[in-house]
Scaffold this active site. Sequence first.
Site, short mmCIF file in Angstrom:
data_model
loop_
_atom_site.label_atom_id
_atom_site.label_comp_id
_atom_site.label_asym_id
_atom_site.label_seq_id
_atom_site.Cartn_x
_atom_site.Cartn_y
_atom_site.Cartn_z
N HIS A 149 0.84 -1.21 0.00
CA HIS A 149 0.00 0.00 0.00
C HIS A 149 0.87 1.25 0.00
O HIS A 149 2.07 1.19 0.32
CB HIS A 149 -0.92 0.03 1.22
CG HIS A 149 -2.09 -0.90 1.11
ND1 HIS A 149 -2.03 -2.21 1.49
CD2 HIS A 149 -3.36 -0.69 0.64
CE1 HIS A 149 -3.21 -2.78 1.27
NE2 HIS A 149 -4.04 -1.88 0.75
N LYS B 218 -0.62 4.74 4.59
CA LYS B 218 -1.48 3.77 5.29
C LYS B 218 -0.98 3.52 6.71
O LYS B 218 0.22 3.32 6.91
CB LYS B 218 -1.56 2.45 4.51
CG LYS B 218 -2.56 1.47 5.11
CD LYS B 218 -2.98 0.40 4.14
CE LYS B 218 -3.96 -0.58 4.77
NZ LYS B 218 -5.23 0.06 5.19
N1 LIG Z 1 -12.84 -1.11 2.66
C1 LIG Z 1 -12.26 -0.62 1.56
O1 LIG Z 1 -12.58 -0.99 0.41
C2 LIG Z 1 -11.21 0.42 1.72
C3 LIG Z 1 -10.88 0.85 2.97
N2 LIG Z 1 -10.02 1.89 3.15
C4 LIG Z 1 -9.84 2.34 4.53
O2 LIG Z 1 -10.51 3.60 4.68
C5 LIG Z 1 -9.88 4.36 5.69
C6 LIG Z 1 -9.54 5.75 5.16
O3 LIG Z 1 -8.57 5.64 4.14
P1 LIG Z 1 -8.05 6.95 3.35
O4 LIG Z 1 -9.19 7.64 2.69
O5 LIG Z 1 -6.91 6.50 2.54
O6 LIG Z 1 -7.52 7.84 4.58
P2 LIG Z 1 -7.42 9.43 4.68
O7 LIG Z 1 -6.52 9.69 5.85
O8 LIG Z 1 -7.07 10.01 3.36
O9 LIG Z 1 -8.92 9.89 5.03
C7 LIG Z 1 -9.52 9.72 6.28
C8 LIG Z 1 -10.35 10.96 6.53
O10 LIG Z 1 -11.15 10.77 7.68
C9 LIG Z 1 -11.19 12.00 8.37
N3 LIG Z 1 -11.60 11.82 9.76
C10 LIG Z 1 -10.90 11.33 10.81
N4 LIG Z 1 -11.62 11.42 11.93
C11 LIG Z 1 -12.82 11.96 11.60
C12 LIG Z 1 -13.99 12.31 12.33
N5 LIG Z 1 -14.08 12.13 13.66
N6 LIG Z 1 -15.03 12.87 11.68
C13 LIG Z 1 -14.98 13.05 10.33
N7 LIG Z 1 -13.88 12.75 9.58
C14 LIG Z 1 -12.82 12.22 10.21
C15 LIG Z 1 -9.76 12.54 8.25
O11 LIG Z 1 -9.67 13.93 8.53
C16 LIG Z 1 -9.47 12.21 6.79
O12 LIG Z 1 -9.87 13.26 5.91
C17 LIG Z 1 -8.66 3.54 6.14
O13 LIG Z 1 -9.02 2.79 7.28
C18 LIG Z 1 -8.43 2.60 4.96
O14 LIG Z 1 -7.76 1.44 5.29
C19 LIG Z 1 -9.43 2.53 2.11
C20 LIG Z 1 -9.70 2.13 0.83
C21 LIG Z 1 -10.60 1.04 0.53
O1 LIG Z 2 -5.77 2.09 3.14
C1 LIG Z 2 -5.99 1.82 1.94
O2 LIG Z 2 -5.64 2.57 1.01
C2 LIG Z 2 -6.71 0.58 1.64
N1 LIG Z 2 -7.23 -0.08 2.65
C3 LIG Z 2 -7.98 -1.27 2.59
C4 LIG Z 2 -7.26 -2.37 3.33
O3 LIG Z 2 -6.78 -2.11 4.46
O4 LIG Z 2 -7.20 -3.49 2.84
C5 LIG Z 2 -8.42 -1.63 1.19
C6 LIG Z 2 -7.46 -1.27 0.09
O5 LIG Z 2 -6.48 -2.23 0.02
C7 LIG Z 2 -6.91 0.15 0.25
#
Ligand SMILES: NC(=O)C1=CN([C@@H]2O[C@H](COP(=O)(O)OP(=O)(O)OC[C@H]3O[C@@H](n4cnc5c(N)ncnc54)[C@H](O)[C@@H]3O)[C@@H](O)[C@H]2O)C=CC1
Ligand SMILES: O=C(O)C1=N[C@H](C(=O)O)C[C@H](O)C1
Length: 268
Positions: free
Chosen positions: A157, A161
């Site tokens: 990643h 992350k």
């Molecule tokens: N399940 C899936 O398919 C995927 C899951 N993820 C997960 O999603 C999460 C976020 O990933 P990214 O967007 O890359 O991170 P990022 O750090 O770019 O975005 C997270 C956002 O949440 C905000 N945030 C934090 N606390 C908050 C609160 N109390 N209220 C409102 N907003 C708040 C932050 O300010 C930030 O803008 C991670 O846990 C990642 O692993 C990411 C991509 C795909």
């Molecule tokens: O943090 C990310 O970017 C992603 N998080 C998810 C994970 O923890 O598997 C999904 C994806 O791989 C991107």
Amino acid sequence: MDKPGIVVTGASGRMGQMLVRTVLASPACRLVGALERPGHDWIGRDLGQAMGGPALGIAVSDDAVGVIAGAQAVIDFTSPAATVAFAELTAQARAVHVIGTTGLCADDLRAIAAAARHAPIIRAGNMSLGVNLLLGLTRRIAAALDEDWDIEIVEAHHRHKVDAPSGTALMLGEAAAEGRGAPLDDLRIPARDGVTGARPRGGIGFAAVRGGDVVGEHDVIFAAEGERVVLRHLATDRAIFARGALRAALWGQDKGPGEYDMMDVLGL
Ligand SMILES: NC(=O)C1=CN([C@@H]2O[C@H](COP(=O)(O)OP(=O)(O)OC[C@H]3O[C@@H](n4cnc5c(N)ncnc54)[C@H](O)[C@@H]3O)[C@@H](O)[C@H]2O)C=CC1
Ligand SMILES: O=C(O)C1=N[C@H](C(=O)O)C[C@H](O)C1
């Protein structure tokens, strides 16, 4: 009936901005709110302008109670602490909570399960079609192969992350463990560092690479004497996760309280 109103949490984030674009592009729903954490410099600004485009008439807010009260679904890719708080508020609003956040601990999962007694919660560490297909293949192959085949899960990643192994890697590990007929907790090999000794037979190992702008890559490696089988998923665009999350939010509209995952949504 009106199109479901969707709130995106963490709206300024990598996934948040992708979700905002995906919801706006969909004819099946309306974007009704955008949340960010208190103190974030987008609070009070027009969401469209903060994203560098035309005004949308939606101000980014930190008033989670007020914004979620007007939603039919909340799509949430933020942090574990934020997600637990949103689970309670979304359940109070009897709205669908789609959780993409990873790195959740056992206490977080218990809090989410409690919220799911009042409204549907759809949670998956990866919302893409490809990874959810891979889960079934991983389970089948692990069930077909004996312990002469070592199972290792390698993920890569981007440098930002914060959790490891990734949520996807853990899902793949759980699928492999299920194929082997045991809980992942019993088979998981602790992270290797130093003189670890030989690999335990039948265990499932994890390795994490972090660097640059890698969106998300996962290999499930089945390694035996003289041959290897490798299942691979490469994500090259975060749109795959956002599309899956929106599909889940719409699918959940006629569902009762409970915990669901993307396999339920996709009918896999
Ligand atoms: N399940 C899936 O398919 C995927 C899951 N993820 C997960 O999603 C999460 C976020 O990933 P990214 O967007 O890359 O991170 P990022 O750090 O770019 O975005 C997270 C956002 O949440 C905000 N945030 C934090 N606390 C908050 C609160 N109390 N209220 C409102 N907003 C708040 C932050 O300010 C930030 O803008 C991670 O846990 C990642 O692993 C990411 C991509 C795909
Ligand atoms: O943090 C990310 O970017 C992603 N998080 C998810 C994970 O923890 O598997 C999904 C994806 O791989 C991107």
